[in-house]
Each structure stands twice: as structure tokens, then as C-alpha cells.
Scaffold this motif. Sequence first.
Motif, mmCIF file in Angstrom:
data_model
loop_
_atom_site.group_PDB
_atom_site.id
_atom_site.type_symbol
_atom_site.label_atom_id
_atom_site.label_comp_id
_atom_site.label_asym_id
_atom_site.label_seq_id
_atom_site.Cartn_x
_atom_site.Cartn_y
_atom_site.Cartn_z
ATOM 1 N N THR A 160 60.167 6.582 27.164
ATOM 2 C CA THR A 160 59.836 7.646 26.222
ATOM 3 C C THR A 160 59.920 8.973 26.972
ATOM 4 O OG1 THR A 160 58.233 8.356 24.552
ATOM 5 C CG2 THR A 160 57.322 7.603 26.647
ATOM 6 N N ILE A 161 59.559 10.046 26.314
ATOM 7 C CA ILE A 161 59.631 11.383 26.907
ATOM 8 C C ILE A 161 58.217 11.945 27.014
ATOM 9 C CG2 ILE A 161 60.645 13.685 26.704
ATOM 10 C CD1 ILE A 161 62.673 11.424 27.128
ATOM 11 N N ALA A 162 57.971 12.711 28.069
ATOM 12 C CA ALA A 162 56.629 13.246 28.297
ATOM 13 C C ALA A 162 56.709 14.625 28.931
ATOM 14 C CB ALA A 162 55.822 12.302 29.195
ATOM 15 N N LEU A 163 55.580 15.309 28.916
ATOM 16 C CA LEU A 163 55.423 16.573 29.632
ATOM 17 C C LEU A 163 54.771 16.260 30.978
ATOM 18 C CD1 LEU A 163 55.399 19.716 29.725
ATOM 19 C CD2 LEU A 163 53.104 19.592 28.723
ATOM 20 N N TYR A 164 55.456 16.592 32.057
ATOM 21 C CA TYR A 164 54.908 16.438 33.403
ATOM 22 C C TYR A 164 54.472 17.812 33.909
ATOM 23 C CZ TYR A 164 57.182 11.821 33.621
ATOM 24 O OH TYR A 164 57.566 10.526 33.382
ATOM 25 N N GLU A 172 45.420 26.669 39.640
ATOM 26 C CA GLU A 172 45.510 28.011 40.222
ATOM 27 C C GLU A 172 45.603 29.077 39.144
ATOM 28 O OE1 GLU A 172 48.909 30.444 42.680
ATOM 29 O OE2 GLU A 172 48.501 28.381 43.325
ATOM 30 N N ALA A 173 46.299 28.758 38.051
ATOM 31 C CA ALA A 173 46.471 29.726 36.954
ATOM 32 C C ALA A 173 45.313 29.685 35.969
ATOM 33 C CB ALA A 173 47.785 29.449 36.233
ATOM 34 N N GLY A 174 44.359 28.791 36.188
ATOM 35 C CA GLY A 174 43.215 28.696 35.285
ATOM 36 C C GLY A 174 43.557 28.091 33.943
ATOM 37 N N ILE A 175 44.586 27.236 33.918
ATOM 38 C CA ILE A 175 45.017 26.606 32.675
ATOM 39 C C ILE A 175 44.443 25.192 32.599
ATOM 40 C CG2 ILE A 175 47.014 25.765 31.370
ATOM 41 C CD1 ILE A 175 48.646 28.013 32.663
ATOM 42 N N GLU A 176 43.753 24.903 31.519
ATOM 43 C CA GLU A 176 43.179 23.580 31.335
ATOM 44 C C GLU A 176 44.296 22.560 31.130
ATOM 45 O OE1 GLU A 176 39.979 21.294 28.371
ATOM 46 O OE2 GLU A 176 40.332 23.471 28.217
ATOM 47 N N PHE A 177 44.172 21.418 31.782
ATOM 48 C CA PHE A 177 45.193 20.391 31.656
ATOM 49 C C PHE A 177 45.347 19.967 30.194
ATOM 50 C CE2 PHE A 177 44.247 18.576 36.180
ATOM 51 C CZ PHE A 177 44.809 19.720 36.738
ATOM 52 N N PRO A 178 46.582 19.712 29.750
ATOM 53 C CA PRO A 178 46.755 19.200 28.392
ATOM 54 C C PRO A 178 46.108 17.826 28.266
ATOM 55 C CG PRO A 178 48.816 19.066 29.627
ATOM 56 C CD PRO A 178 47.862 19.861 30.464
ATOM 57 N N THR A 179 45.624 17.519 27.084
ATOM 58 C CA THR A 179 44.927 16.265 26.862
ATOM 59 C C THR A 179 45.884 15.075 26.912
ATOM 60 O OG1 THR A 179 43.613 15.019 25.252
ATOM 61 C CG2 THR A 179 45.205 16.578 24.371
ATOM 62 N N THR A 180 45.344 13.892 27.227
ATOM 63 C CA THR A 180 46.140 12.662 27.158
ATOM 64 C C THR A 180 46.189 12.124 25.727
ATOM 65 O OG1 THR A 180 44.206 11.300 27.697
ATOM 66 C CG2 THR A 180 45.593 12.017 29.533
ATOM 67 N N ASP A 181 45.491 12.786 24.809
ATOM 68 C CA ASP A 181 45.490 12.402 23.405
ATOM 69 C C ASP A 181 46.807 12.847 22.766
ATOM 70 O OD1 ASP A 181 45.058 11.894 20.750
ATOM 71 O OD2 ASP A 181 43.344 13.244 20.520
ATOM 72 N N ILE A 398 48.998 5.552 44.132
ATOM 73 C CA ILE A 398 48.107 6.543 43.533
ATOM 74 C C ILE A 398 47.451 5.922 42.302
ATOM 75 C CG2 ILE A 398 48.027 8.776 42.319
ATOM 76 C CD1 ILE A 398 50.325 9.702 43.996
ATOM 77 N N ASP A 399 46.241 6.320 42.017
ATOM 78 C CA ASP A 399 45.577 5.870 40.797
ATOM 79 C C ASP A 399 46.245 6.554 39.600
ATOM 80 O OD1 ASP A 399 43.966 5.122 38.735
ATOM 81 O OD2 ASP A 399 42.137 6.071 39.491
ATOM 82 N N GLU A 400 47.029 5.784 38.862
ATOM 83 C CA GLU A 400 47.760 6.340 37.719
ATOM 84 C C GLU A 400 47.067 6.021 36.394
ATOM 85 O OE1 GLU A 400 50.115 8.322 38.054
ATOM 86 O OE2 GLU A 400 51.272 7.874 39.862
ATOM 87 N N SER A 401 45.771 5.708 36.444
ATOM 88 C CA SER A 401 45.063 5.310 35.227
ATOM 89 C C SER A 401 45.184 6.342 34.118
ATOM 90 C CB SER A 401 43.583 5.055 35.532
ATOM 91 O OG SER A 401 43.435 3.985 36.434
ATOM 92 N N GLN A 402 45.006 7.620 34.479
ATOM 93 C CA GLN A 402 45.055 8.672 33.460
ATOM 94 C C GLN A 402 46.456 8.801 32.880
ATOM 95 O OE1 GLN A 402 43.971 12.679 34.756
ATOM 96 N NE2 GLN A 402 42.913 13.001 32.810
ATOM 97 N N ASN A 403 47.480 8.697 33.740
ATOM 98 C CA ASN A 403 48.846 8.804 33.250
ATOM 99 C C ASN A 403 49.238 7.587 32.418
ATOM 100 O OD1 ASN A 403 49.166 11.281 34.460
ATOM 101 N ND2 ASN A 403 50.113 10.466 36.315
ATOM 102 N N CYS A 404 48.751 6.416 32.796
ATOM 103 C CA CYS A 404 48.979 5.226 31.975
ATOM 104 C C CYS A 404 48.346 5.416 30.600
ATOM 105 C CB CYS A 404 48.398 3.987 32.653
ATOM 106 S SG CYS A 404 49.347 3.398 34.084
ATOM 107 N N GLU A 405 47.173 6.005 30.582
ATOM 108 C CA GLU A 405 46.503 6.278 29.310
ATOM 109 C C GLU A 405 47.337 7.226 28.460
ATOM 110 O OE1 GLU A 405 43.347 5.818 26.548
ATOM 111 O OE2 GLU A 405 43.769 4.757 28.422
ATOM 112 N N ALA A 406 47.919 8.233 29.105
ATOM 113 C CA ALA A 406 48.754 9.188 28.374
ATOM 114 C C ALA A 406 49.962 8.486 27.764
ATOM 115 C CB ALA A 406 49.200 10.315 29.306
#
Length: 467
Positions: A160-164, A172-181, A398-406
Amino acid sequence: MFKKSLAFLLGTCMVCSLAGCGSSSGGQKDGGSDAAKKTESSSGKRTVTFYSWSENAEEEFDRAVIAEFEKENPDVDVVENFMAGNGYLSKINTMAAADSMPDVFKLPEGNVMEWGKKGALLDLQPLYDKAGIKPEETMLKSTIFRSGDSIWGGGCNVATIALYYNKDLLKEAGIEFPTTDAENPWSWAEFVENAKKLTKDGNGKHPGEDGFDSENVSVYGTMMPTDWVLFTPLLYTNGAGIASEDGTKLNINSEKGLEVIQSIADLSLVEKCAPSVAMAKGAFADKSTMLMNGQVAMIIDGSWALSNYHNDGYDVGVAQIPAFSQAANMSWTGGICMSPKAAENEDAFNFYRYYTDFNNAIKVAEANKVGLGGLPHTLDVFDGGENEEHWKASFTNIDESQNCEAFKNILNQPGTRVGENITLKNFPVIVDNNITPLLDKVWLGEQSASEALGSLDVSSELQGTWN
């Protein structure tokens, strides 16, 4: 493996037909010759013949899956044949014409529906019915090659396609990470706004600020997703596509389609938060490396890229692609198919089911300490329990749990659909021959999306869909 499958689609499938590309030995291996097959048959074990385009690490993985199947089914020998490169599809074409297809074999995603409709593949629906299995309850719908009441194959290792994104640059830019939802991705406007915040020139200025030097950019916020496999799902987020749902009318040049294409071009031409096409093909050609090096903050790319980051020990972030008006995406997979002559071969169907069960891929990966090249398509992997933990544990660097969730959320998001590279008849001709050359002018700023595509007429090429 997915890039290879797409290469088959865009290359060989345009010149190969069921009746006949020329044959090619292409480098046969274990079990490729008739003599080898006879030897295996004379061993007293029942045989299943299997052909694959796998090579190198992918081939070794296939061999490990086969070995595990044979271990669990000691009365069956899987006689495998691996053939890399374009010679593979040519060989399968020749075997189809000679009515000598292997029992189970891989087929590029762009060929499965056509071959099934032409009678070259076994309809698996009766076998599923006999086994009391409803494939839609066991596999992602996008990995079931279904047309009408027939099933022509199943998939393995979905893409599939994703935003990395580079986590350090966003922090550093103070941008909140996009949600895995995957139901609530960034809007396209939010994506562009954040890409501009992440873009800075040699003096630390951002696009839109006085004195910003677009010729001296040290960090770009993103890159233009100019490949059809990357912009097609973005079309879906705006209720558009390459063609209409029934495949009889061009849709990319609709108002909503043109909005997406122009917005992609404007990332570089107007917003100045992405490198030009020339730069993307040159110094920024290796976008994964650029992301890891901090030269680019965010990219839209295929799920296969996760293994690159993981193998390099890089903790990348993953999220659903930004949406113009609705959350959407696409997924696809190479096909695993059976020969019509294998209809009574229960061992062949058992092997097909074994190979297309991602839990078995996880088991082999764990046993051999190797990473998985694709994403799960077997629904019970997403059980939130033991199966899912085994999948996540297959990533050892690396612990990819969050990316697997995404990725789990992306694949199961209602707006994720099978790509038109599988469903649209004549796809390579429509996209490669007609659309891509015109889009090059848009990406370069020589024409607007409306000027380039507005009057495009491919009515003579549109032949509907395989559904």
C-alpha cells in the motif's frame, strides 16, 4: 518484490498474450526439468509443481516456506522452479499455450483478471466452497482476485502507500506527528502547510518568508509523488481516479482529478517545499536516503520502503497519506494462481492456501531470522493479540509496533481499495502511453494540469474493467 511485480505489469504484460511470447529458459532451478519432476514422482510422494519469479533473498524465503510446508505434509513434494526477470512471464505464457501450466504459480497483478477471464486460470471459488471457506472472511478483499462469482487467485504480502516522516525534523519544527488513525489523516492543506514549515533555506528561512532563497534549500518538506502508483491513491482521496468506476470514461481529467495533479505540481512550482523534477531524478533520486539524512522531511512512498528503513536501523514514522476530501488509499499484491488442470489436486490447493496464509510467512521469518518484505493480508494477523504480536516481533532491529499499527489501520480503512492497475483493462496503454507523457509537462511547469489533460481523449483505449 512489489516493485518487480509492477515492472512486469508496465513492461512485459503489454507485449505478452496467452497465445504466445517466445519461450525462455530464464535460468531454471530445482524441479524445472521433466526429468526432475519424474524423479520426484517416483519417490512415492504426491507432487505439486510451483513456479515463481523470486530471486536472491525472496527466493530463499520461498524455499523456506516450501520446506516448512513439506515438513508439515511429509507425503507431498513441492517441485519448485524459480526464474527471475522478464523471461518468467514469457515462460508462463508458453506453458499456457501448451496446456502445461504448473499447479501453483505467481502471476503479476496486472495479468490475473485477464488470464482468468480467458480461461487460463482455475476458478478457485468451487475449491473454497468445498473446503467451507469464505475467503473474504480470511483475507483482505483487495488481495482476492475476484470477478463476478469467480476467484482467479489470492495474494501474499500486500503493498500500500503511506506517508513517511523524519521524526527528528518534525520535533524540531514543533509539528505534532500525524496520527496512526487512518480514518483521520492530515488534510492536503495541513500537509502542505507543514511541508512549508519543514522547508528551510541556508539561512533558516521558510517559503513565504521575506528573503527565502528557493535556490539554496537545505531541507525540503516533501517530494512530489509523480509516479502513478503514488498519485493514484491521492486521486481516490478526492473522489477521483484514473478512470470512472466502470472503466469507460477518463476520470483523472475531471475537476477533482485535475485539482490533485495540479496540487502535486505546485508543491515545487508554487509552494517551493519540494525539489524540482530534475532534482528528484538527480541528487534527490534516493528519497529514502534523503529522508534518513534529513534532506527531506516527509515523503509519500510504498509500504516496501519500511524494510529499507528498518534494515538501516532508522526509526521512521508512518501515517496514512494526506486527504483532499476523504480518507482513501489503495492496496495490491501479486497473484498466486492455479492451473485449471490442478482442479482435482487437493495437495495443490492445500499448498496454495498455505502459501497465501501470512501466518506461515511470519512463522518462517521467525525461524530463519529474516525480515518480511510485505504487509499482512490474512485478517487474523490483525487480531490485536498473539498473531499480531508475532508479526510485530518479526522486525528485530527496531520496535516497529507503531508503524505496524499504522499499516494495519491503512489496510483496513474502508476507503482503501484495490488499485486500478489490477481492475482497469488496458491500464499500461492508458497510463504509460497517454497520461504519463502529458504529466511530465505538468511536473516541469510547462503546462497546467488542465492544459495538459483537459482535452485528452482516450475513449478508443478504454475497455472497461475486469470486475
